[in-house]
Enzyme design. Structure first.
Site, PDB file in Angstrom:
ATOM      1  CG  ASP A  93     -57.170 -21.282 -12.025  1.00 28.86           C
ATOM      2  OD1 ASP A  93     -56.730 -20.984 -13.141  1.00 28.86           O
ATOM      3  OD2 ASP A  93     -56.460 -21.292 -10.997  1.00 28.86           O
ATOM      4  CB  SER A  94     -56.989 -18.677  -7.612  1.00 27.98           C
ATOM      5  OG  SER A  94     -55.900 -18.830  -8.514  1.00 27.98           O
ATOM      6  CG  PHE A  97     -54.007 -18.259 -16.036  1.00 29.91           C
ATOM      7  CD1 PHE A  97     -54.948 -18.645 -16.977  1.00 29.91           C
ATOM      8  CD2 PHE A  97     -52.664 -18.292 -16.373  1.00 29.91           C
ATOM      9  CE1 PHE A  97     -54.565 -19.059 -18.245  1.00 29.91           C
ATOM     10  CE2 PHE A  97     -52.263 -18.717 -17.650  1.00 29.91           C
ATOM     11  CZ  PHE A  97     -53.219 -19.093 -18.582  1.00 29.91           C
ATOM     12  CD  GLN A 191     -46.860 -19.571 -11.494  1.00 27.92           C
ATOM     13  OE1 GLN A 191     -46.158 -19.617 -12.512  1.00 27.92           O
ATOM     14  NE2 GLN A 191     -48.178 -19.779 -11.555  1.00 27.92           N
ATOM     15  CG  ASP A 268     -56.610 -27.369 -16.852  1.00 27.71           C
ATOM     16  OD1 ASP A 268     -55.595 -27.122 -16.176  1.00 27.71           O
ATOM     17  OD2 ASP A 268     -57.046 -26.615 -17.760  1.00 27.71           O
TER      18      ASP A 268
HETATM   19  C1  LIG Z   1     -61.795 -23.595 -15.684  1.00 28.41           C
HETATM   20  C2  LIG Z   1     -60.286 -23.548 -15.687  1.00 28.41           C
HETATM   21  C3  LIG Z   1     -59.621 -23.210 -16.855  1.00 28.41           C
HETATM   22  C4  LIG Z   1     -58.222 -23.182 -16.872  1.00 28.41           C
HETATM   23  C5  LIG Z   1     -57.500 -23.495 -15.712  1.00 28.41           C
HETATM   24  C6  LIG Z   1     -55.991 -23.450 -15.724  1.00 28.41           C
HETATM   25  C7  LIG Z   1     -55.510 -22.020 -15.994  1.00 28.41           C
HETATM   26  C8  LIG Z   1     -53.994 -21.925 -15.975  1.00 28.41           C
HETATM   27  C9  LIG Z   1     -53.263 -22.258 -17.120  1.00 28.41           C
HETATM   28  N1  LIG Z   1     -53.705 -22.678 -18.334  1.00 28.41           N
HETATM   29  C10 LIG Z   1     -52.598 -22.830 -19.112  1.00 28.41           C
HETATM   30  N2  LIG Z   1     -51.466 -22.547 -18.412  1.00 28.41           N
HETATM   31  C11 LIG Z   1     -51.870 -22.169 -17.158  1.00 28.41           C
HETATM   32  C12 LIG Z   1     -51.139 -21.719 -16.041  1.00 28.41           C
HETATM   33  C13 LIG Z   1     -51.856 -21.349 -14.891  1.00 28.41           C
HETATM   34  C14 LIG Z   1     -51.168 -20.838 -13.728  1.00 28.41           C
HETATM   35  O1  LIG Z   1     -49.926 -20.701 -13.694  1.00 28.41           O
HETATM   36  N3  LIG Z   1     -51.914 -20.495 -12.658  1.00 28.41           N
HETATM   37  C15 LIG Z   1     -53.269 -20.612 -12.649  1.00 28.41           C
HETATM   38  N4  LIG Z   1     -53.946 -20.230 -11.538  1.00 28.41           N
HETATM   39  N5  LIG Z   1     -53.965 -21.092 -13.713  1.00 28.41           N
HETATM   40  C16 LIG Z   1     -53.276 -21.453 -14.839  1.00 28.41           C
HETATM   41  C17 LIG Z   1     -58.169 -23.822 -14.543  1.00 28.41           C
HETATM   42  C18 LIG Z   1     -59.580 -23.854 -14.523  1.00 28.41           C
END
Ligand SMILES: Cc1ccc(CCc2c3nc[nH]c3cc3c(=O)[nH]c(N)nc23)cc1
Length: 374
Positions: A93-94, A97, A191, A268
Protein backbone atom coordinates in the site's frame (compact mmCIF):
# COMPACT_ATOMS: atom_id res chain seq x y z
CA UNK A 1 6.58 -13.76 -19.77
CA UNK A 2 4.08 -10.94 -19.95
CA UNK A 3 5.51 -7.44 -19.87
CA UNK A 4 3.09 -6.12 -17.28
CA UNK A 5 0.90 -8.11 -14.88
CA UNK A 6 -2.00 -9.47 -16.92
CA UNK A 7 -5.34 -10.86 -15.73
CA UNK A 8 -6.55 -13.91 -17.63
CA UNK A 9 -10.22 -14.79 -17.05
CA UNK A 10 -11.00 -18.51 -17.17
CA UNK A 11 -14.75 -18.44 -16.47
CA UNK A 12 -17.60 -16.13 -15.55
CA UNK A 13 -20.81 -16.55 -13.55
CA UNK A 14 -22.94 -13.41 -13.80
CA UNK A 15 -20.72 -10.45 -12.88
CA UNK A 16 -18.28 -12.77 -11.07
CA UNK A 17 -15.11 -13.99 -12.78
CA UNK A 18 -12.40 -16.47 -11.94
CA UNK A 19 -8.90 -16.51 -13.43
CA UNK A 20 -5.33 -15.63 -12.59
CA UNK A 21 -3.07 -12.60 -12.43
CA UNK A 22 0.13 -13.78 -14.14
CA UNK A 23 3.26 -12.24 -12.61
CA UNK A 24 7.00 -13.04 -12.95
CA UNK A 25 6.99 -14.19 -9.32
CA UNK A 26 4.01 -16.49 -9.67
CA UNK A 27 0.32 -16.57 -10.53
CA UNK A 28 -2.37 -15.08 -8.30
CA UNK A 29 -5.58 -17.12 -8.56
CA UNK A 30 -8.67 -14.90 -8.54
CA UNK A 31 -10.87 -14.20 -6.69
CA UNK A 32 -7.92 -13.88 -4.29
CA UNK A 33 -7.59 -13.19 -0.60
CA UNK A 34 -4.32 -11.43 0.24
CA UNK A 35 -3.06 -11.83 3.84
CA UNK A 36 -1.89 -8.61 5.48
CA UNK A 37 1.81 -8.60 6.33
CA UNK A 38 2.09 -5.01 7.50
CA UNK A 39 5.65 -4.89 8.90
CA UNK A 40 7.15 -7.50 6.55
CA UNK A 41 5.50 -10.38 8.37
CA UNK A 42 2.06 -11.94 8.45
CA UNK A 43 1.87 -11.77 12.23
CA UNK A 44 2.49 -15.08 14.05
CA UNK A 45 3.07 -16.92 10.76
CA UNK A 46 6.20 -18.18 8.98
CA UNK A 47 6.10 -17.51 5.20
CA UNK A 48 6.01 -21.23 4.37
CA UNK A 49 2.96 -21.62 6.62
CA UNK A 50 1.27 -18.63 4.95
CA UNK A 51 1.88 -20.35 1.60
CA UNK A 52 0.52 -23.64 2.98
CA UNK A 53 -2.82 -21.95 3.73
CA UNK A 54 -3.10 -21.30 -0.05
CA UNK A 55 -1.99 -17.67 -0.28
CA UNK A 56 -0.47 -16.64 -3.64
CA UNK A 57 0.39 -13.06 -2.58
CA UNK A 58 0.89 -11.08 0.64
CA UNK A 59 0.58 -7.37 1.42
CA UNK A 60 3.03 -5.09 3.13
CA UNK A 61 3.11 -1.45 4.05
CA UNK A 62 5.05 1.61 2.91
CA UNK A 63 4.18 3.54 6.08
CA UNK A 64 5.43 0.92 8.55
CA UNK A 65 8.53 -0.08 6.56
CA UNK A 66 9.65 3.49 5.86
CA UNK A 67 9.68 4.11 9.64
CA UNK A 68 11.31 0.80 10.53
CA UNK A 69 13.64 -0.67 9.34
CA UNK A 70 13.68 1.85 6.45
CA UNK A 71 13.16 1.32 2.73
CA UNK A 72 16.82 2.05 1.81
CA UNK A 73 18.00 -0.55 4.35
CA UNK A 74 15.63 -3.21 2.92
CA UNK A 75 16.88 -2.37 -0.58
CA UNK A 76 20.52 -2.74 0.57
CA UNK A 77 19.59 -6.13 2.04
CA UNK A 78 18.22 -7.35 -1.30
CA UNK A 79 14.65 -6.11 -1.30
CA UNK A 80 11.49 -7.08 0.55
CA UNK A 81 11.06 -10.59 -0.99
CA UNK A 82 14.57 -11.57 0.17
CA UNK A 83 14.19 -9.74 3.50
CA UNK A 84 11.01 -11.60 4.52
CA UNK A 85 11.80 -14.79 2.57
CA UNK A 86 8.60 -14.61 0.51
CA UNK A 87 9.52 -15.30 -3.14
CA UNK A 88 5.97 -14.88 -4.47
CA UNK A 89 4.12 -11.65 -5.34
CA UNK A 90 3.92 -8.80 -2.84
CA UNK A 91 1.52 -5.84 -3.00
CA UNK A 92 2.40 -2.73 -1.02
CA UNK A 93 0.00 0.00 0.00
CA UNK A 94 1.14 3.57 -0.61
CA UNK A 95 1.09 4.69 3.03
CA UNK A 96 -1.35 7.59 2.97
CA UNK A 97 -4.16 5.56 4.50
CA UNK A 98 -1.95 4.35 7.35
CA UNK A 99 -0.60 7.85 8.01
CA UNK A 100 -4.15 9.14 8.47
CA UNK A 101 -5.14 6.24 10.72
CA UNK A 102 -1.93 5.74 12.72
CA UNK A 103 0.39 8.75 12.71
CA UNK A 104 0.28 11.65 15.13
CA UNK A 105 -0.01 15.32 14.19
CA UNK A 106 -0.46 14.66 10.51
CA UNK A 107 -1.20 17.44 8.05
CA UNK A 108 -2.28 16.96 4.45
CA UNK A 109 -1.24 19.63 2.00
CA UNK A 110 -1.42 19.52 -1.79
CA UNK A 111 2.11 18.17 -1.99
CA UNK A 112 1.63 15.22 0.32
CA UNK A 113 1.24 14.49 4.03
CA UNK A 114 3.48 15.60 6.88
CA UNK A 115 3.31 13.50 10.05
CA UNK A 116 5.03 12.32 13.18
CA UNK A 117 5.94 8.68 13.56
CA UNK A 118 3.67 6.77 15.95
CA UNK A 119 6.83 4.91 17.00
CA UNK A 120 9.23 7.67 18.09
CA UNK A 121 7.57 10.95 17.15
CA UNK A 122 10.10 11.70 14.39
CA UNK A 123 8.85 14.02 11.63
CA UNK A 124 8.31 12.72 8.09
CA UNK A 125 6.81 13.83 4.79
CA UNK A 126 5.18 11.37 2.40
CA UNK A 127 4.51 12.53 -1.13
CA UNK A 128 3.36 10.50 -4.16
CA UNK A 129 6.95 10.60 -5.45
CA UNK A 130 8.43 9.38 -2.15
CA UNK A 131 5.77 6.68 -1.79
CA UNK A 132 6.57 5.35 -5.26
CA UNK A 133 10.31 5.52 -4.51
CA UNK A 134 9.78 3.47 -1.34
CA UNK A 135 7.62 0.87 -3.14
CA UNK A 136 10.30 0.60 -5.84
CA UNK A 137 13.05 0.20 -3.21
CA UNK A 138 11.01 -2.56 -1.55
CA UNK A 139 10.61 -4.24 -4.95
CA UNK A 140 6.81 -4.65 -4.70
CA UNK A 141 5.21 -6.47 -7.63
CA UNK A 142 1.95 -4.52 -7.29
CA UNK A 143 2.26 -0.91 -6.14
CA UNK A 144 -0.54 1.44 -5.12
CA UNK A 145 -0.92 5.10 -6.01
CA UNK A 146 -0.86 7.51 -3.08
CA UNK A 147 -4.40 8.60 -2.23
CA UNK A 148 -6.50 10.15 0.50
CA UNK A 149 -9.25 8.02 2.04
CA UNK A 150 -11.90 9.99 3.94
CA UNK A 151 -13.55 8.60 7.03
CA UNK A 152 -17.28 7.88 6.61
CA UNK A 153 -19.76 9.42 7.10
CA UNK A 154 -18.47 12.69 5.64
CA UNK A 155 -20.04 15.69 3.81
CA UNK A 156 -20.11 15.32 0.00
CA UNK A 157 -17.78 18.32 -0.41
CA UNK A 158 -15.18 16.61 1.79
CA UNK A 159 -15.44 13.41 -0.27
CA UNK A 160 -15.08 15.52 -3.43
CA UNK A 161 -12.00 17.36 -2.16
CA UNK A 162 -10.25 14.08 -1.23
CA UNK A 163 -11.31 12.44 -4.51
CA UNK A 164 -9.84 15.28 -6.58
CA UNK A 165 -6.64 15.33 -4.51
CA UNK A 166 -6.36 11.56 -5.04
CA UNK A 167 -6.69 12.05 -8.81
CA UNK A 168 -3.87 14.61 -8.78
CA UNK A 169 -1.80 12.18 -6.72
CA UNK A 170 -2.70 9.39 -9.19
CA UNK A 171 -1.08 11.39 -12.01
CA UNK A 172 2.02 12.05 -9.91
CA UNK A 173 2.21 8.41 -8.75
CA UNK A 174 2.00 7.17 -12.33
CA UNK A 175 4.72 9.58 -13.47
CA UNK A 176 6.97 8.50 -10.59
CA UNK A 177 6.29 4.77 -11.21
CA UNK A 178 7.85 5.31 -14.62
CA UNK A 179 8.07 2.80 -17.47
CA UNK A 180 11.18 0.91 -16.38
CA UNK A 181 9.58 -1.65 -14.03
CA UNK A 182 8.60 -4.54 -16.37
CA UNK A 183 6.64 -7.28 -14.60
CA UNK A 184 5.49 -4.84 -11.94
CA UNK A 185 2.08 -3.14 -11.79
CA UNK A 186 0.69 0.13 -10.53
CA UNK A 187 -2.95 0.27 -9.44
CA UNK A 188 -5.09 3.39 -9.30
CA UNK A 189 -7.49 3.80 -6.36
CA UNK A 190 -11.09 4.94 -6.87
CA UNK A 191 -12.31 7.35 -4.21
CA UNK A 192 -15.45 9.47 -3.77
CA UNK A 193 -17.02 8.37 -0.47
CA UNK A 194 -20.54 7.02 -0.99
CA UNK A 195 -21.35 9.66 -3.63
CA UNK A 196 -22.26 7.79 -6.82
CA UNK A 197 -21.40 10.65 -9.18
CA UNK A 198 -18.01 11.24 -7.51
CA UNK A 199 -17.19 7.52 -7.65
CA UNK A 200 -18.01 7.34 -11.37
CA UNK A 201 -16.00 10.49 -12.11
CA UNK A 202 -13.02 9.07 -10.16
CA UNK A 203 -13.20 5.69 -11.94
CA UNK A 204 -13.45 7.23 -15.41
CA UNK A 205 -10.57 9.64 -14.75
CA UNK A 206 -8.31 6.82 -13.51
CA UNK A 207 -9.18 4.61 -16.49
CA UNK A 208 -8.20 7.54 -18.69
CA UNK A 209 -4.74 7.44 -17.08
CA UNK A 210 -4.48 3.69 -17.91
CA UNK A 211 -3.37 1.79 -14.81
CA UNK A 212 -2.54 -1.94 -14.69
CA UNK A 213 -5.39 -2.49 -12.22
CA UNK A 214 -7.92 -0.55 -10.17
CA UNK A 215 -8.63 -0.59 -6.45
CA UNK A 216 -11.87 0.53 -4.88
CA UNK A 217 -10.71 2.49 -1.85
CA UNK A 218 -12.55 4.56 0.71
CA UNK A 219 -14.60 1.61 1.96
CA UNK A 220 -14.37 -0.75 4.94
CA UNK A 221 -14.19 2.40 7.02
CA UNK A 222 -17.33 1.74 9.05
CA UNK A 223 -20.03 2.08 6.40
CA UNK A 224 -22.97 -0.39 6.28
CA UNK A 225 -22.48 -3.37 3.95
CA UNK A 226 -25.33 -2.06 1.78
CA UNK A 227 -23.44 1.18 1.14
CA UNK A 228 -20.29 -0.78 0.31
CA UNK A 229 -22.13 -3.02 -2.16
CA UNK A 230 -23.95 -0.09 -3.77
CA UNK A 231 -20.60 1.65 -4.29
CA UNK A 232 -19.11 -1.49 -5.89
CA UNK A 233 -22.14 -1.74 -8.22
CA UNK A 234 -21.72 1.93 -9.19
CA UNK A 235 -17.99 1.67 -9.90
CA UNK A 236 -17.44 -1.73 -11.57
CA UNK A 237 -19.26 -0.96 -14.85
CA UNK A 238 -16.79 1.92 -15.40
CA UNK A 239 -13.66 -0.22 -14.93
CA UNK A 240 -12.06 -2.22 -17.77
CA UNK A 241 -13.37 -5.78 -17.88
CA UNK A 242 -9.94 -7.42 -18.34
CA UNK A 243 -8.05 -5.57 -15.63
CA UNK A 244 -8.02 -6.62 -11.96
CA UNK A 245 -10.34 -5.01 -9.41
CA UNK A 246 -9.05 -4.84 -5.80
CA UNK A 247 -11.47 -3.97 -2.95
CA UNK A 248 -9.28 -2.55 -0.19
CA UNK A 249 -9.68 -3.63 3.42
CA UNK A 250 -12.62 -6.00 2.87
CA UNK A 251 -13.81 -7.92 4.80
CA UNK A 252 -15.87 -10.55 6.56
CA UNK A 253 -16.47 -13.86 4.73
CA UNK A 254 -19.93 -12.60 3.75
CA UNK A 255 -18.46 -9.30 2.49
CA UNK A 256 -16.09 -11.28 0.26
CA UNK A 257 -18.84 -13.45 -1.22
CA UNK A 258 -21.20 -10.53 -1.82
CA UNK A 259 -18.38 -8.49 -3.39
CA UNK A 260 -16.86 -11.17 -5.64
CA UNK A 261 -20.29 -11.96 -7.07
CA UNK A 262 -20.37 -8.27 -8.15
CA UNK A 263 -17.05 -8.61 -9.98
CA UNK A 264 -14.31 -7.96 -7.41
CA UNK A 265 -11.13 -10.00 -7.98
CA UNK A 266 -8.84 -9.21 -5.00
CA UNK A 267 -9.33 -8.63 -1.28
CA UNK A 268 -7.26 -7.84 1.79
CA UNK A 269 -8.38 -7.65 5.40
CA UNK A 270 -6.76 -7.77 8.84
CA UNK A 271 -9.79 -9.61 10.23
CA UNK A 272 -8.60 -13.27 9.94
CA UNK A 273 -5.16 -12.53 11.40
CA UNK A 274 -6.27 -10.00 14.05
CA UNK A 275 -9.28 -12.12 15.14
CA UNK A 276 -7.04 -15.19 15.40
CA UNK A 277 -4.70 -13.37 17.79
CA UNK A 278 -7.71 -12.52 19.95
CA UNK A 279 -9.12 -16.07 20.19
CA UNK A 280 -11.83 -15.83 17.50
CA UNK A 281 -11.92 -18.41 14.70
CA UNK A 282 -13.86 -18.64 11.45
CA UNK A 283 -15.36 -22.05 10.63
CA UNK A 284 -17.84 -23.56 8.18
CA UNK A 285 -20.35 -23.47 11.05
CA UNK A 286 -19.75 -19.78 11.78
CA UNK A 287 -17.47 -17.93 14.19
CA UNK A 288 -16.28 -19.34 17.51
CA UNK A 289 -15.09 -17.10 20.35
CA UNK A 290 -12.83 -19.64 21.99
CA UNK A 291 -12.58 -17.55 25.15
CA UNK A 292 -16.18 -18.60 25.85
CA UNK A 293 -16.63 -21.02 28.78
CA UNK A 294 -18.94 -23.18 26.65
CA UNK A 295 -15.84 -24.61 24.94
CA UNK A 296 -14.11 -25.65 28.19
CA UNK A 297 -15.13 -29.30 27.77
CA UNK A 298 -15.75 -29.36 24.03
CA UNK A 299 -13.56 -32.17 22.65
CA UNK A 300 -14.61 -31.56 19.04
CA UNK A 301 -12.14 -30.11 16.49
CA UNK A 302 -12.53 -26.45 15.52
CA UNK A 303 -13.48 -27.32 11.92
CA UNK A 304 -13.14 -30.93 10.67
CA UNK A 305 -13.41 -29.84 7.01
CA UNK A 306 -10.60 -27.24 7.19
CA UNK A 307 -7.46 -27.66 5.06
CA UNK A 308 -5.52 -26.69 8.21
CA UNK A 309 -4.44 -29.62 10.40
CA UNK A 310 -4.61 -27.26 13.38
CA UNK A 311 -8.37 -27.04 12.84
CA UNK A 312 -8.78 -30.81 12.56
CA UNK A 313 -6.34 -32.35 15.05
CA UNK A 314 -6.88 -30.29 18.21
CA UNK A 315 -9.96 -29.77 20.39
CA UNK A 316 -11.84 -26.55 21.04
CA UNK A 317 -11.18 -27.19 24.74
CA UNK A 318 -7.44 -27.21 24.11
CA UNK A 319 -7.48 -23.96 22.19
CA UNK A 320 -9.70 -22.35 24.85
CA UNK A 321 -7.10 -23.38 27.42
CA UNK A 322 -4.28 -21.91 25.32
CA UNK A 323 -6.17 -18.66 24.70
CA UNK A 324 -7.04 -18.20 28.38
CA UNK A 325 -3.42 -18.93 29.33
CA UNK A 326 -2.13 -16.41 26.80
CA UNK A 327 -0.03 -19.13 25.15
CA UNK A 328 1.85 -18.14 21.97
CA UNK A 329 0.65 -21.31 20.22
CA UNK A 330 -2.92 -19.97 20.39
CA UNK A 331 -1.96 -16.94 18.28
CA UNK A 332 -0.07 -19.07 15.78
CA UNK A 333 -2.71 -21.80 15.41
CA UNK A 334 -5.82 -19.59 15.32
CA UNK A 335 -4.19 -17.24 12.81
CA UNK A 336 -3.40 -20.20 10.56
CA UNK A 337 -6.90 -21.63 10.94
CA UNK A 338 -8.46 -18.28 9.96
CA UNK A 339 -6.19 -17.73 6.96
CA UNK A 340 -6.92 -21.29 5.81
CA UNK A 341 -10.65 -20.58 6.15
CA UNK A 342 -10.40 -17.46 3.99
CA UNK A 343 -8.31 -19.29 1.39
CA UNK A 344 -10.68 -22.26 1.39
CA UNK A 345 -13.60 -19.84 0.94
CA UNK A 346 -11.90 -18.25 -2.09
CA UNK A 347 -10.94 -21.65 -3.54
CA UNK A 348 -14.57 -22.75 -3.24
CA UNK A 349 -15.73 -19.57 -4.95
CA UNK A 350 -13.24 -20.04 -7.80
CA UNK A 351 -14.50 -23.59 -8.37
CA UNK A 352 -18.15 -22.53 -8.12
CA UNK A 353 -17.67 -19.73 -10.68
CA UNK A 354 -15.87 -22.21 -12.94
CA UNK A 355 -18.89 -24.52 -12.73
CA UNK A 356 -21.53 -21.78 -13.01
CA UNK A 357 -22.94 -22.45 -9.54
CA UNK A 358 -21.77 -19.44 -7.55
CA UNK A 359 -25.23 -18.55 -6.19
CA UNK A 360 -25.70 -22.11 -4.90
CA UNK A 361 -22.23 -22.00 -3.32
CA UNK A 362 -23.00 -18.73 -1.55
CA UNK A 363 -26.37 -20.06 -0.40
CA UNK A 364 -24.93 -23.29 1.05
CA UNK A 365 -22.03 -21.41 2.68
CA UNK A 366 -24.34 -18.93 4.39
CA UNK A 367 -26.63 -21.79 5.47
CA UNK A 368 -23.62 -23.44 7.14
CA UNK A 369 -23.00 -20.30 9.16
CA UNK A 370 -26.68 -19.97 10.10
CA UNK A 371 -27.31 -23.61 11.01
CA UNK A 372 -23.83 -24.35 12.29
CA UNK A 373 -23.81 -25.37 15.90
CA UNK A 374 -20.79 -23.14 16.29
C1 LIG B 1 -0.49 -4.13 4.53
C2 LIG B 1 -1.76 -3.45 4.08
C3 LIG B 1 -2.77 -3.22 5.01
C4 LIG B 1 -3.96 -2.60 4.60
C5 LIG B 1 -4.13 -2.23 3.26
C6 LIG B 1 -5.40 -1.55 2.82
C7 LIG B 1 -5.55 -0.20 3.53
C8 LIG B 1 -6.80 0.53 3.08
C9 LIG B 1 -8.04 0.23 3.68
N1 LIG B 1 -8.32 -0.67 4.65
C10 LIG B 1 -9.66 -0.56 4.90
N2 LIG B 1 -10.23 0.37 4.08
C11 LIG B 1 -9.21 0.88 3.32
C12 LIG B 1 -9.21 1.91 2.34
C13 LIG B 1 -7.98 2.25 1.76
C14 LIG B 1 -7.90 3.32 0.79
O1 LIG B 1 -8.90 3.98 0.44
N3 LIG B 1 -6.69 3.61 0.27
C15 LIG B 1 -5.56 2.93 0.63
N4 LIG B 1 -4.38 3.30 0.08
N5 LIG B 1 -5.58 1.92 1.54
C16 LIG B 1 -6.77 1.57 2.11
C17 LIG B 1 -3.12 -2.45 2.34
C18 LIG B 1 -1.92 -3.07 2.75
Amino acid sequence: MTDAIALTIHARDGAARTGALLTPRGDIRTPAFMPVGTAATVKAMRPEDVRATGADIVLSNTYHLMLAPGAERIARLGGLHRFMNWPRPILTDSGGFQVMSLAKLRKINGNGVIFQSHIDGSRHELTPERSMEIQRLLGADIQMQMDECVKLPCPPEEAERAMRLSLRWAERSKAAFGDDQPGRALFGIVQGGVERTLRIESARALVGMDFHGYAIGGLAVGEPQADMLATIEAVIPHLPDTKPRYLMGVGTPDDLLQSLRRGVDMFDCVMPTRAGRHGMVFTRAGRLNLRNARFADDSRPVDPLSTSAMARDYSRAYFRHLVKAGEILAMMALTEINLAYYQDLMAGARSAIGEGRLDAYIEETRRGWAEGEA
